[in-house]
Every structure is written in C-alpha cells, then in structure tokens.
Scaffold this motif. Structure first.
Motif, mmCIF file in Angstrom:
data_model
loop_
_atom_site.group_PDB
_atom_site.id
_atom_site.type_symbol
_atom_site.label_atom_id
_atom_site.label_comp_id
_atom_site.label_asym_id
_atom_site.label_seq_id
_atom_site.Cartn_x
_atom_site.Cartn_y
_atom_site.Cartn_z
ATOM 1 N N VAL A 314 1.012 -1.101 0.233
ATOM 2 C CA VAL A 314 0.005 -0.141 -0.144
ATOM 3 C C VAL A 314 1.032 1.813 -0.150
ATOM 4 N N THR A 315 1.915 1.543 0.827
ATOM 5 C CA THR A 315 3.004 2.524 0.601
ATOM 6 C C THR A 315 3.860 2.828 -0.361
ATOM 7 N N PHE A 316 3.884 1.112 -1.279
ATOM 8 C CA PHE A 316 4.604 1.388 -2.195
ATOM 9 C C PHE A 316 3.875 2.274 -3.909
ATOM 10 N N LEU A 317 2.157 1.744 -2.999
ATOM 11 C CA LEU A 317 1.352 2.924 -4.454
ATOM 12 C C LEU A 317 1.056 3.563 -4.062
ATOM 13 N N GLY A 318 0.863 4.567 -2.744
ATOM 14 C CA GLY A 318 1.043 5.675 -2.306
ATOM 15 C C GLY A 318 2.022 6.453 -3.120
ATOM 16 N N GLU A 338 12.699 -1.072 -7.333
ATOM 17 C CA GLU A 338 13.489 -1.530 -5.961
ATOM 18 C C GLU A 338 11.629 -2.369 -5.253
ATOM 19 N N MET A 339 10.300 -1.928 -5.655
ATOM 20 C CA MET A 339 9.879 -2.712 -5.145
ATOM 21 C C MET A 339 9.889 -4.472 -5.160
ATOM 22 N N ARG A 340 10.480 -5.311 -6.556
ATOM 23 C CA ARG A 340 10.172 -6.220 -6.817
ATOM 24 C C ARG A 340 11.935 -6.413 -6.722
ATOM 25 N N ASP A 341 13.462 -5.881 -6.667
ATOM 26 C CA ASP A 341 14.440 -6.827 -6.237
ATOM 27 C C ASP A 341 14.573 -6.239 -4.573
ATOM 28 N N LYS A 342 14.810 -5.266 -3.975
ATOM 29 C CA LYS A 342 14.788 -4.373 -3.142
ATOM 30 C C LYS A 342 14.518 -4.933 -2.189
ATOM 31 N N TYR A 343 13.057 -4.934 -2.011
ATOM 32 C CA TYR A 343 11.945 -4.876 -1.305
ATOM 33 C C TYR A 343 11.123 -6.655 -1.257
ATOM 34 N N HIS A 344 11.555 -7.519 -2.060
ATOM 35 C CA HIS A 344 10.620 -8.346 -2.395
ATOM 36 C C HIS A 344 9.339 -9.092 -2.378
ATOM 37 N N LEU A 345 8.425 -7.416 -2.805
ATOM 38 C CA LEU A 345 7.519 -7.674 -2.654
ATOM 39 C C LEU A 345 7.112 -6.941 -4.313
ATOM 40 N N ASP A 346 6.145 -8.493 -4.721
ATOM 41 C CA ASP A 346 5.419 -8.908 -6.057
ATOM 42 C C ASP A 346 4.290 -7.813 -6.111
ATOM 43 N N PRO A 347 3.853 -6.486 -7.143
ATOM 44 C CA PRO A 347 3.395 -6.219 -7.883
ATOM 45 C C PRO A 347 1.934 -6.499 -8.073
ATOM 46 N N ASP A 348 0.711 -5.791 -7.239
ATOM 47 C CA ASP A 348 -0.612 -6.667 -7.745
ATOM 48 C C ASP A 348 -0.821 -5.161 -9.080
ATOM 49 N N VAL A 349 -1.981 -5.197 -9.318
ATOM 50 C CA VAL A 349 -2.206 -4.802 -10.571
ATOM 51 C C VAL A 349 -2.743 -3.689 -10.599
ATOM 52 N N ILE A 372 2.328 -4.104 -19.768
ATOM 53 C CA ILE A 372 1.214 -5.040 -19.771
ATOM 54 C C ILE A 372 1.316 -6.564 -20.025
ATOM 55 N N GLU A 373 1.955 -5.899 -21.684
ATOM 56 C CA GLU A 373 2.482 -7.492 -21.856
ATOM 57 C C GLU A 373 2.838 -8.564 -21.001
ATOM 58 N N GLU A 374 4.294 -8.156 -19.891
ATOM 59 C CA GLU A 374 5.021 -8.315 -19.164
ATOM 60 C C GLU A 374 4.550 -8.825 -17.995
ATOM 61 N N MET A 375 2.618 -8.303 -17.619
ATOM 62 C CA MET A 375 1.932 -8.853 -16.467
ATOM 63 C C MET A 375 2.261 -10.078 -16.223
ATOM 64 N N PRO A 376 2.533 -10.524 -15.363
ATOM 65 C CA PRO A 376 2.571 -12.429 -14.637
ATOM 66 C C PRO A 376 0.544 -12.352 -14.657
ATOM 67 N N MET A 377 0.030 -11.601 -14.509
ATOM 68 C CA MET A 377 -1.637 -11.295 -14.165
ATOM 69 C C MET A 377 -2.423 -10.839 -15.515
ATOM 70 N N GLU A 378 -3.924 -11.449 -15.636
ATOM 71 C CA GLU A 378 -4.527 -10.600 -16.688
ATOM 72 C C GLU A 378 -4.439 -9.076 -16.235
ATOM 73 N N PRO A 379 -4.360 -8.281 -17.502
ATOM 74 C CA PRO A 379 -4.894 -7.145 -16.913
ATOM 75 C C PRO A 379 -6.478 -6.741 -17.142
#
Length: 512
Positions: A314-318, A338-349, A372-379
């Motif tokens: 939620v912090t990263f979203l803000g 940084e969210m993915r590599d440093k803090y190991h948090l998987d981004p949500d949609v 969008i094409e690289e998203m692990p979930m359906e956009p």
C-alpha cells in the motif's frame, strides 16, 4: 516472592499468565517449568490459563498441544481455544473447534457463543451466525447480555445484514459503548457513512462516552464523506477529553484531514504522534499524493525509510501514485524496480496500473504496452482504460481505437469506455465514427453514470446527483436565484432587474 522463599500455588500462576494478554513479545512458557516443578500442570484452572495465555500471545499451536494433553477439558478450556483461533486469524479452525465441542456434549456458555459469533462474522457465514442466534440466544440457552448482543450486532454487520444488526441493537436489554461502536463501525464498513454519523450523534445524546475505537470509525466516516467540520469536532473532542492519541486513532485523524484537503493539519497531527507506525506513514504518503504534492509524498517516503520502517504494498502504491500525478517517470521506474528487487514485494494489478498511467501520461505508450504484455496476471479493464486515456491525450488514433474496441467488448455496459472511444475519433475529426459509437451506446440503452457531489452545510452532509430531468428554463431560474444571493451577500442589497433567463448575457454576468 520467590526470593523470599514463598511457594506459588494454583491461584498464583493464573494471575501471572493473565498478564500476558496485555504484553507483547513475551513468552508464557517462561513459567511453564515452574508450573510443572510445583506440580500444578494437572490443575484445570492453571491449564486453562496457560491455554489462553499461549493463544493470546500468538502461539495457537502450542495452546492446542496443551489443550490436547489436558485430560479434563471443560467449557473454559474449549472457549479459550476457540477464542485463540479467532484472535490469531483462523476463524475456520475456531468454528471447527466449536462444533467438536458440541459433538462431545460440552454445553456452551455466553463467552463461547461470543467467540463463535466472532468466527462466523470473520468468515461472513451469516447462516451459522443466524443459527447461533436462534439456537442459543432466542431459545434462552444462554443469557442475552450486553456482550452477546454486541457480538450479534458485529456478526450481522460483517455479513452485510445491517437491518438484522439494527434490529438486534434496538432489542438489546442493555447497551454499552461496545454495542454502539459495533453499530457505527458496521455502517462505515458497509459504506453507509451518513448513517454512521447519525448513530454517533444518538450515542452522544444517550450520554455515552465514545472510546478510541468509536472515534476511529467516526473519523473514517468523516473522511469518506469529506465532512471536515464534524472531523474537526471529533479532533477537539479528543483534545478536550484528554483521550490518548494512539497510532490507530492518529492515523484515522490524519486520513480524515488529507482527504478533506487539510494537509497542514494532517502534518501537525503526524508530528504530534509519539509513535509512528507503517500505517501512519502510509496515510501521509497517500494523502500528499492524493492532493497533488508528489515531491512532498516522496519526501515522506524517504523519511520513512530513514526511520527504519519498512514499506508494504500500500505504501508503494501511494508513492507510485504520487509519481503518476507529478509526471516523475524516472522516480516511478526506480520505485517499481526497488519494490521487486530490494523489498521482494510482488506488484499487484494496481501497481501496474499506476506505472501504465505514469508512462502513458508522459507519452511512453510503447513502453506502457510492453509493461502490460509482461504482466504476470491478466490486465484489468482499468489498466487498458488508463492507456486509452493516454492515447487520447497524445493523439495515437490507431492504438486508441484498438484498445477502445477491446474495452467495449470486455465491458459492454460500461459507459466510460464508449465516451473515451468516441473522444479518440473526435480528436482526429472522424465525426461519423464518433457518432456511430454514441448511437451504439444509445441503442444498447447504456446511460452515463451520473456524477455525485457532497457538500457539508452546518454539520449536515448533503449529496447531489446529476440529472437530465431539469429543463433549460428550470436551470436558468435556479442560476438566477443563486446569482441574486451572491450579489446580495456582496453588495448587501437585492438585484431586481438582473435576469439570466436567456442563458446568454446572464451567463456572462455569472462568469464576471
């Protein structure tokens, strides 16, 4: 006591173990060896206290082990175990434990029913809650006291049955601050904030003093409605009654101020808080982003990192939202990595949506499409909608037309996608295609979602919905009345000859 060579008995350890429910990061097993050494491990009073202490300290597995090894499991032991599961976020296991208790012929008491109702509410199992209500409360198997009544109100509200909750509340023989708080919080959770504020006013009329949980719910309602005056009154009430401004109540106060656009007041409350947790920092970061202060939001994010508080999703979203509103592309890219590599948090949609919006607004349409094409979930449709809006801004007809048609097919009843697609055609002067989209929308019977506005007048919240039912004459007559009041308040006299009935010169007068 031990240094004075006095031996503890069966009454000593339950009192010691009870204190663990009010402490954090303390292990009740510190006394376990002493309990065995003094031969009190088989005492049911001591064992039940140990089960409750372990469960309340976040060790439900150890509590279950002590419970299973207990040869005499009475209703207190079962209730401690059920309550422990609910407190530790395992309401399903709590209900299973309750059903096992029933199958073994142990009769439930009021405290057991309260714990079972809490589990049913957490799972939104209204049918189990109604069964508990009918079988135990209405039948008189347990006494309908203020605790059972409050648990029923809370359960029904969590299951979305507000009418049943209100009926139970009205029929309660006695009500306390917990009962009122459950009702207020329930209406807020269901998005019925105006009713929550009315209930709060009734509570004050009954001369009941609200606690910090009540005030937190009321401030949340004020934030949702933009009821600044009532929010300020709650703040003054907190100061006047010397109510402790803890992290939760302080965060709710900050959230109310930022959502009402009062950043200075929010910063004052933030600086005043003795301890600032993750949610407090997140409220400030999101609030500044919401009010368009992108640099201020990122500054708070950096301060939070320096204070040692680790961000969550939620912090990263803000922070990403701040970058999107401020057009800070490089900062947004850095935060996302940084969210993915440093803090190991998987981004949500939602995080991907912020990045697509950021890249799209800045004109990096190809990079946005690649993301969008690289998203692990359906956009989601909202992500495509953000990109479509960017296509309108940057006049990319080909991509905008493709995305618009995709969105119309994905959500054929969503009026917004038709409007955006029509705008794409209008930007490139393709009048026939724009008219075709509008005609298709009309033939399918799709209406625009009406806009809603709120305004607070003398402490009352009034909402206004756009409507096409007013004629041009009625609109002009209303504008004429408004203009007369404006002029009257400025010049302190009536304007008798002013007329905007033609909506021509009159409108110019209003603008002037």
């Amino acid at each position: 006591m031990r240094r004075n060579c006095l031996h503890p008995d069966m009454h000593t350890f339950p009192l010691l173990l009870k204190s663990f429910s009010k402490l954090r990061d303390q292990d009740p097993l510190l006394f376990f060896a002493d309990i065995i050494k003094h031969g009190l491990d088989l005492d049911s009073f001591v064992r039940n206290s140990l089960i409750s202490a372990l469960a309340n300290s976040g060790s439900p597995r150890l509590a279950r082990q002590v419970f299973d090894e207990n040869p005499q499991r009475d209703v207190i032991a079962w209730t401690s175990m059920i309550d422990g599961y609910v407190r530790n976020g395992s309401p399903g296991e709590g209900l299973e434990c309750f059903l096992l208790m029933r199958s073994m012929g142990v009769k439930a008491d009021e405290v057991t029913v309260v714990s079972a109702l809490s589990a049913a509410g957490s799972l939104c199992y209204a049918w189990i809650g109604k069964w508990l209500h009918g079988f135990y409360v209405e039948s008189g198997r347990v006494r309908w006291d203020v605790f059972v009544g409050s648990a029923l109100v809370d359960m029904y509200m969590k299951c979305g049955h507000s009418d049943d909750a209100r009926q139970v509340f009205d029929e309660m023989p006695t009500r306390n601050v917990v009962s009122w708080s459950c009702l207020v919080a329930g209406y807020v959770q269901l998005g019925r904030c105006k009713e929550a504020l009315l209930i709060f006013q009734d509570m004050l009329t009954d001369n009941l003093r609200p606690n910090s949980k009540t005030l937190t719910s009321v401030l949340t309602a004020c934030a949702q409605l933009g009821a600044l005056d009532q929010g300020k009154w709650v703040h003054a009430y907190i100061d006047r009654n010397l109510i402790e401004l803890n992290s939760i109540l302080g965060t709710a106060l900050i959230d109310m101020y930022v959502k009402c656009g009062c950043i200075n007041e929010a910063c004052f409350v933030f600086d005043k808080l003795p301890s600032k947790g993750l949610y407090t920092w997140t409220a400030m970061i999101n609030g500044l982003a919401m009010n368009g202060d992108a640099l201020g939001s990122l500054s708070f994010f950096s301060r939070m990192m320096c204070s040692g508080v680790q961000p969550n999703k939620v912090t990263f979203l803000g922070a990403l939202s701040a970058c999107s509103h401020g057009g800070l592309v490089e900062e947004g890219r850095k935060l996302f990595d940084e969210m993915r590599d440093k803090y190991h948090l998987d981004p949500d949609v939602d995080h991907y949506g912020c990045m697509v919006d950021l890249l799209g607004r800045a004109g990096y349409l190809e990079e946005a499409v690649k993301l969008i094409e690289e998203m692990p979930m359906e956009p989601s449709p909202s992500i495509w909608g953000a990109l479509l809006g960017a296509c309108v801004i940057h006049k990319n007809l080909e991509l905008g037309e493709y995305i618009g048609n995709q969105l119309v097919n994905l959500q054929p009843d969503h009026s917004g996608w038709y409007s955006l697609l029509a705008n794409v055609h209008l930007e490139h002067r393709k009048w026939d295609k724009a008219a075709s989209v509008r005609k298709s929308m009309k033939m399918k019977g799709i209406d625009k979602i009406p806009g809603v506005s709120w305004i607070e007048v003398n402490g009352l919240i009034r909402d206004f919905v756009t409507s096409e039912s007013l004629s041009d004459w009625e609109l002009c007559e209303m504008m004429d009345s408004v203009w007369r009041h404006i002029v009257s308040s400025i010049y302190d006299h009536k304007v008798d000859n002013f007329n905007i009935s033609g909506c021509g010169e009159g409108l110019k007068g209003v603008v002037l």
